[in-house]
Each structure stands twice: as C-alpha cells, then as structure tokens.
Design a protein around this motif. Structure first.
Motif, PDB file in Angstrom:
ATOM      1  N   GLY A  56      64.197 -24.081 -28.531  1.00  0.00           N
ATOM      2  CA  GLY A  56      62.759 -24.758 -27.748  1.00  0.00           C
ATOM      3  C   GLY A  56      61.443 -24.482 -28.815  1.00  0.00           C
ATOM      4  O   GLY A  56      60.459 -25.333 -28.703  1.00  0.00           O
ATOM      5  N   ARG A  57      61.408 -23.754 -29.550  1.00  0.00           N
ATOM      6  CA  ARG A  57      60.223 -23.424 -30.556  1.00  0.00           C
ATOM      7  C   ARG A  57      60.338 -24.492 -31.903  1.00  0.00           C
ATOM      8  O   ARG A  57      59.385 -24.856 -32.401  1.00  0.00           O
ATOM      9  CB  ARG A  57      60.257 -21.786 -31.119  1.00  0.00           C
ATOM     10  CG  ARG A  57      59.836 -20.927 -29.904  1.00  0.00           C
ATOM     11  CD  ARG A  57      59.681 -19.762 -30.514  1.00  0.00           C
ATOM     12  NE  ARG A  57      60.228 -18.700 -29.637  1.00  0.00           N
ATOM     13  CZ  ARG A  57      60.635 -17.702 -29.790  1.00  0.00           C
ATOM     14  NH1 ARG A  57      60.699 -17.141 -31.195  1.00  0.00           N
ATOM     15  NH2 ARG A  57      61.061 -16.854 -28.941  1.00  0.00           N
ATOM     16  N   LYS A  61      70.862 -17.371 -24.522  1.00  0.00           N
ATOM     17  CA  LYS A  61      69.389 -17.620 -24.178  1.00  0.00           C
ATOM     18  C   LYS A  61      68.488 -17.484 -25.453  1.00  0.00           C
ATOM     19  O   LYS A  61      67.641 -18.299 -25.509  1.00  0.00           O
ATOM     20  CB  LYS A  61      69.090 -16.410 -23.068  1.00  0.00           C
ATOM     21  CG  LYS A  61      69.891 -16.597 -21.926  1.00  0.00           C
ATOM     22  CD  LYS A  61      69.444 -15.578 -20.661  1.00  0.00           C
ATOM     23  CE  LYS A  61      70.036 -15.948 -19.414  1.00  0.00           C
ATOM     24  NZ  LYS A  61      69.767 -14.957 -18.531  1.00  0.00           N
ATOM     25  N   LYS A  62      68.699 -16.607 -26.214  1.00  0.00           N
ATOM     26  CA  LYS A  62      67.885 -16.343 -27.250  1.00  0.00           C
ATOM     27  C   LYS A  62      67.855 -17.633 -28.480  1.00  0.00           C
ATOM     28  O   LYS A  62      66.959 -18.037 -28.522  1.00  0.00           O
ATOM     29  CB  LYS A  62      68.494 -15.183 -28.380  1.00  0.00           C
ATOM     30  CG  LYS A  62      67.364 -14.959 -29.252  1.00  0.00           C
ATOM     31  CD  LYS A  62      68.113 -13.815 -30.392  1.00  0.00           C
ATOM     32  CE  LYS A  62      67.378 -13.645 -31.580  1.00  0.00           C
ATOM     33  NZ  LYS A  62      67.812 -12.747 -32.492  1.00  0.00           N
ATOM     34  N   GLU A 103      68.755 -20.501 -27.160  1.00  0.00           N
ATOM     35  CA  GLU A 103      67.923 -21.636 -26.629  1.00  0.00           C
ATOM     36  C   GLU A 103      66.428 -21.479 -26.581  1.00  0.00           C
ATOM     37  O   GLU A 103      65.829 -22.471 -26.692  1.00  0.00           O
ATOM     38  CB  GLU A 103      68.324 -21.726 -24.934  1.00  0.00           C
ATOM     39  CG  GLU A 103      69.823 -22.311 -24.657  1.00  0.00           C
ATOM     40  CD  GLU A 103      70.037 -21.697 -23.271  1.00  0.00           C
ATOM     41  OE1 GLU A 103      69.314 -21.250 -22.507  1.00  0.00           O
ATOM     42  OE2 GLU A 103      71.301 -22.407 -22.773  1.00  0.00           O
ATOM     43  N   ARG A 104      65.972 -20.350 -26.667  1.00  0.00           N
ATOM     44  CA  ARG A 104      64.635 -20.040 -26.816  1.00  0.00           C
ATOM     45  C   ARG A 104      64.018 -20.550 -28.342  1.00  0.00           C
ATOM     46  O   ARG A 104      63.059 -21.076 -28.508  1.00  0.00           O
ATOM     47  CB  ARG A 104      64.377 -18.639 -26.487  1.00  0.00           C
ATOM     48  CG  ARG A 104      63.941 -18.257 -25.122  1.00  0.00           C
ATOM     49  CD  ARG A 104      63.494 -16.736 -24.937  1.00  0.00           C
ATOM     50  NE  ARG A 104      64.056 -15.787 -25.634  1.00  0.00           N
ATOM     51  CZ  ARG A 104      65.179 -15.010 -25.395  1.00  0.00           C
ATOM     52  NH1 ARG A 104      65.615 -15.303 -24.005  1.00  0.00           N
ATOM     53  NH2 ARG A 104      65.555 -14.065 -26.105  1.00  0.00           N
ATOM     54  N   GLU A 105      64.801 -19.943 -29.262  1.00  0.00           N
ATOM     55  CA  GLU A 105      64.549 -20.429 -30.720  1.00  0.00           C
ATOM     56  C   GLU A 105      64.693 -21.826 -30.794  1.00  0.00           C
ATOM     57  O   GLU A 105      63.826 -22.485 -31.506  1.00  0.00           O
ATOM     58  CB  GLU A 105      65.369 -19.511 -31.444  1.00  0.00           C
ATOM     59  CG  GLU A 105      64.990 -18.143 -31.526  1.00  0.00           C
ATOM     60  CD  GLU A 105      66.183 -17.285 -32.221  1.00  0.00           C
ATOM     61  OE1 GLU A 105      67.169 -17.886 -32.893  1.00  0.00           O
ATOM     62  OE2 GLU A 105      65.991 -16.171 -32.594  1.00  0.00           O
TER      63      GLU A 105
END
Length: 88
Positions: free
Chosen positions: A86-87, A79-80, A82-84
């Motif tokens: 996305g940024r 999940k981390k 995926e978040r990174e």
C-alpha cells in the motif's frame, strides 16, 4: 482444511459424512467454499481450540499448538506485505 463433519455409519454403505465446513488460507471471497470459510482467522481459531487425540497422532498430523503458531506468523507476514504494498 475440512472440519465440522457430521454423519453416520451404515454396515452396508459405510460412512456417510455430511455438512462439511471448508477452511482455506484465502477465505470465502477467493476460495468459493462458501460463507463458513473464514480464511486464516478460521484456521487459527480452529487450532487454538482443538485438542489433539490419539487419532491425530495416528494420522501423522502436526500438533495443533504448533500449527496455530505457524498460521499466526503467516497471517502477520501477509498483513505486513499488504501494508508495504500500500505504501509503494
């Protein structure tokens, strides 16, 4: 992982196992194992409720509590990432 096997034993034919449920790390959308494949969530849920028996030890399986924690960490890292991503 294969779980939720059902079936019967026949002296002539041996074991006949039916209705397997496949759980993968990627889940049903990527695995093709069907609607019961809940991905990492399903694996974590399985190990959270599983009670190891002497059969688990005889098969050389990892303790369910240890495996559950490994999967929780793996899911958090995914999940981390995926978040990174996305940024970026």
């Amino acid at each position: 992982m294969v779980c939720d096997l059902q079936g019967c034993f026949d002296r002539e034919r041996g074991f006949e196992l039916t209705d397997p449920c496949m759980l993968s790390k990627v889940g049903r959308s990527e695995s093709g194992y069907g609607r019961t494949d809940r991905g990492l969530h399903g694996l974590v849920d399985f190990f959270r409720t599983h009670k190891c028996t002497p059969l688990c030890k005889a098969l050389g399986l990892t303790d369910a509590r240890v495996r559950e924690q490994e999967l929780v960490v793996e899911e958090a890292l995914r999940k981390k990432e995926e978040r990174e991503a996305g940024r970026a």
